[in-house]
Design a protein around this motif. Structure first.
Motif, PDB file in Angstrom:
ATOM      1  N   ARG A   1      27.388 -11.443 -30.815  1.00  0.00           N
ATOM      2  CA  ARG A   1      27.890 -10.450 -29.857  1.00  0.00           C
ATOM      3  C   ARG A   1      27.667  -9.046 -30.413  1.00  0.00           C
ATOM      4  O   ARG A   1      27.667  -8.840 -31.632  1.00  0.00           O
ATOM      5  N   VAL A   2      27.511  -8.104 -29.490  1.00  0.00           N
ATOM      6  CA  VAL A   2      27.153  -6.736 -29.861  1.00  0.00           C
ATOM      7  C   VAL A   2      28.150  -5.766 -29.238  1.00  0.00           C
ATOM      8  O   VAL A   2      28.445  -5.855 -28.037  1.00  0.00           O
ATOM      9  N   LEU A   3      28.640  -4.835 -30.039  1.00  0.00           N
ATOM     10  CA  LEU A   3      29.572  -3.821 -29.562  1.00  0.00           C
ATOM     11  C   LEU A   3      28.920  -2.933 -28.511  1.00  0.00           C
ATOM     12  O   LEU A   3      27.760  -2.530 -28.649  1.00  0.00           O
ATOM     13  N   VAL A   4      29.681  -2.600 -27.467  1.00  0.00           N
ATOM     14  CA  VAL A   4      29.227  -1.648 -26.458  1.00  0.00           C
ATOM     15  C   VAL A   4      30.169  -0.454 -26.458  1.00  0.00           C
ATOM     16  O   VAL A   4      31.323  -0.557 -26.889  1.00  0.00           O
ATOM     17  N   PRO A   5      29.721   0.708 -25.991  1.00  0.00           N
ATOM     18  CA  PRO A   5      30.574   1.897 -26.005  1.00  0.00           C
ATOM     19  C   PRO A   5      31.795   1.726 -25.109  1.00  0.00           C
ATOM     20  O   PRO A   5      31.755   1.007 -24.110  1.00  0.00           O
ATOM     21  N   PRO A   6      32.913   2.390 -25.457  1.00  0.00           N
ATOM     22  CA  PRO A   6      34.091   2.331 -24.594  1.00  0.00           C
ATOM     23  C   PRO A   6      33.840   2.959 -23.228  1.00  0.00           C
ATOM     24  O   PRO A   6      34.438   2.565 -22.238  1.00  0.00           O
ATOM     25  N   ASP A   7      32.946   3.948 -23.195  1.00  0.00           N
ATOM     26  CA  ASP A   7      32.555   4.606 -21.951  1.00  0.00           C
ATOM     27  C   ASP A   7      31.116   5.092 -22.129  1.00  0.00           C
ATOM     28  O   ASP A   7      30.864   6.021 -22.892  1.00  0.00           O
ATOM     29  N   GLU A   8      30.193   4.470 -21.445  1.00  0.00           N
ATOM     30  CA  GLU A   8      28.770   4.780 -21.605  1.00  0.00           C
ATOM     31  C   GLU A   8      28.448   6.240 -21.336  1.00  0.00           C
ATOM     32  O   GLU A   8      27.481   6.790 -21.870  1.00  0.00           O
ATOM     33  N   THR A   9      29.265   6.896 -20.494  1.00  0.00           N
ATOM     34  CA  THR A   9      28.950   8.267 -20.074  1.00  0.00           C
ATOM     35  C   THR A   9      29.611   9.335 -20.952  1.00  0.00           C
ATOM     36  O   THR A   9      29.352  10.522 -20.765  1.00  0.00           O
ATOM     37  N   SER A  10      30.464   8.923 -21.892  1.00  0.00           N
ATOM     38  CA  SER A  10      31.243   9.913 -22.638  1.00  0.00           C
ATOM     39  C   SER A  10      30.436  10.619 -23.719  1.00  0.00           C
ATOM     40  O   SER A  10      30.751  11.742 -24.117  1.00  0.00           O
TER      41      SER A  10
END
Length: 307
Positions: free
Chosen positions: A179-188
């Motif tokens: 599994r791979v971490l994703v940003p808490p908010d892609e647009t931030s």
């Protein structure tokens, strides 16, 4: 100097729960890193996707952690903006940390004196390295050493967890079910961009006035295990280096996170794996691929092997 200009006075006002009477280092060595407290926000509720769904180029670096069969990757394209991820991997509470100014990616066990703590950023640095704080006692911690330096936890050391700094493609090959971490908010934030463009080619580090290493550029990468270090150039030239029970290996295919404007376009600095002989095989050990100056700062009497 008026009291308002005294940094310790300001710290006492801003950190009323921190015991400044307890310090393991000179307070004068700690300075502002730019942002305020939590101005670089840690990730405390990390979200992950399957490795096949991750939008991370194969050459980009990730910090990979594997505990009890639970394999997770933390891309530097995210860590460069957040620096700390509080997580639980395979049942083990960990803090995945990255200090861009030192290129130090280190994973720690978050259990301290029988309880689990979580970490955030003070906005301060010492020897150009991230100073973290724990939210339970508001003690300050040196990221590079994993040591409490101010407050109730001064002198306490965190246990480093073996992890790898490797290219995303290598992680996917090793753990197709990972599994791979994703940003808490892609647009931030502009994830994938390097806010420190060209930093690892600079002649001197940012916000640092300590001793510099001899025979190697301050921002040259070194592979360190505890108080021992070897230049990345040496490891790269030889491909494999064996020292006592350690096996250090280099392979191409990982971009520098601190070179080009876009991390995927960074020059190839390669992948390093450090393992120790155990029984009839090898096991991963905790290591760092950081800059030479930070190794010198925290190990002033140790030599860096360059040839």
């Amino acid at each position: 100097m008026p009291a308002s200009a005294d940094p310790v006075h300001r710290w006492i006002e801003a950190w009323p729960r921190t015991d400044f009477a307890r310090s393991a280092v000179p307070l004068a060595e700690i300075r502002s890193g730019g942002p305020e407290r939590d101005g670089i926000p840690s990730i405390d509720a990390p979200r992950f996707v399957a490795v096949t769904d991750a939008d991370v180029p194969d050459v980009e670096p990730v910090v990979s952690v594997v505990v009890a069969g639970d394999a997770r990757a933390y891309p530097l394209r995210i860590l460069i903006w957040h620096q700390i991820v509080n997580d639980v991997v395979g049942g083990l509470p960990v803090a995945v940390t990255y200090c861009p100014l030192c290129n130090a990616a280190i994973v720690f066990d978050r259990r301290v004196d029988g309880r689990t703590v979580s970490f955030g950023s003070t906005g301060l640095v010492r020897h150009s390295d991230l100073v973290m704080y724990d939210r339970q006692t508001e003690s300050w911690w040196q990221q590079y050493e994993g040591q409490g330096i101010v407050g109730a936890m001064a002198g306490v050391r965190l246990l480093a967890v073996p992890a790898r700094l490797e290219a995303m493609g290598r992680f996917e090959e090793r753990f197709p079910q990972g599994r791979v971490l994703v940003p808490p908010d892609e647009t931030s934030r502009p994830y994938g961009r390097n806010p420190y463009t060209g930093y690892d080619s600079m002649p001197t580090p940012y916000n640092y006035d300590g001793p510099l290493p001899e025979g190697i550029a301050p921002l040259a990468r070194v592979v360190s295990v505890g108080a021992r270090a070897w230049s990345l150039a040496l490891i790269r030239a030889r491909g494999t280096v064996e020292v006592d029970d350690l096996l250090i290996e280099w392979t191409p295919g990982q971009s520098s996170a601190l070179d080009a404007k876009h991390i995927a376009d960074g020059r190839d600095v390669g992948n390093v794996v450090v393992r120790r002989r155990q029984g009839g095989g090898f096991v991963d050990v905790a290591y760092t691929v950081g800059f030479a100056f930070v190794f010198k700062a925290f190990h002033p009497d140790a030599a860096i092997v360059v040839d």
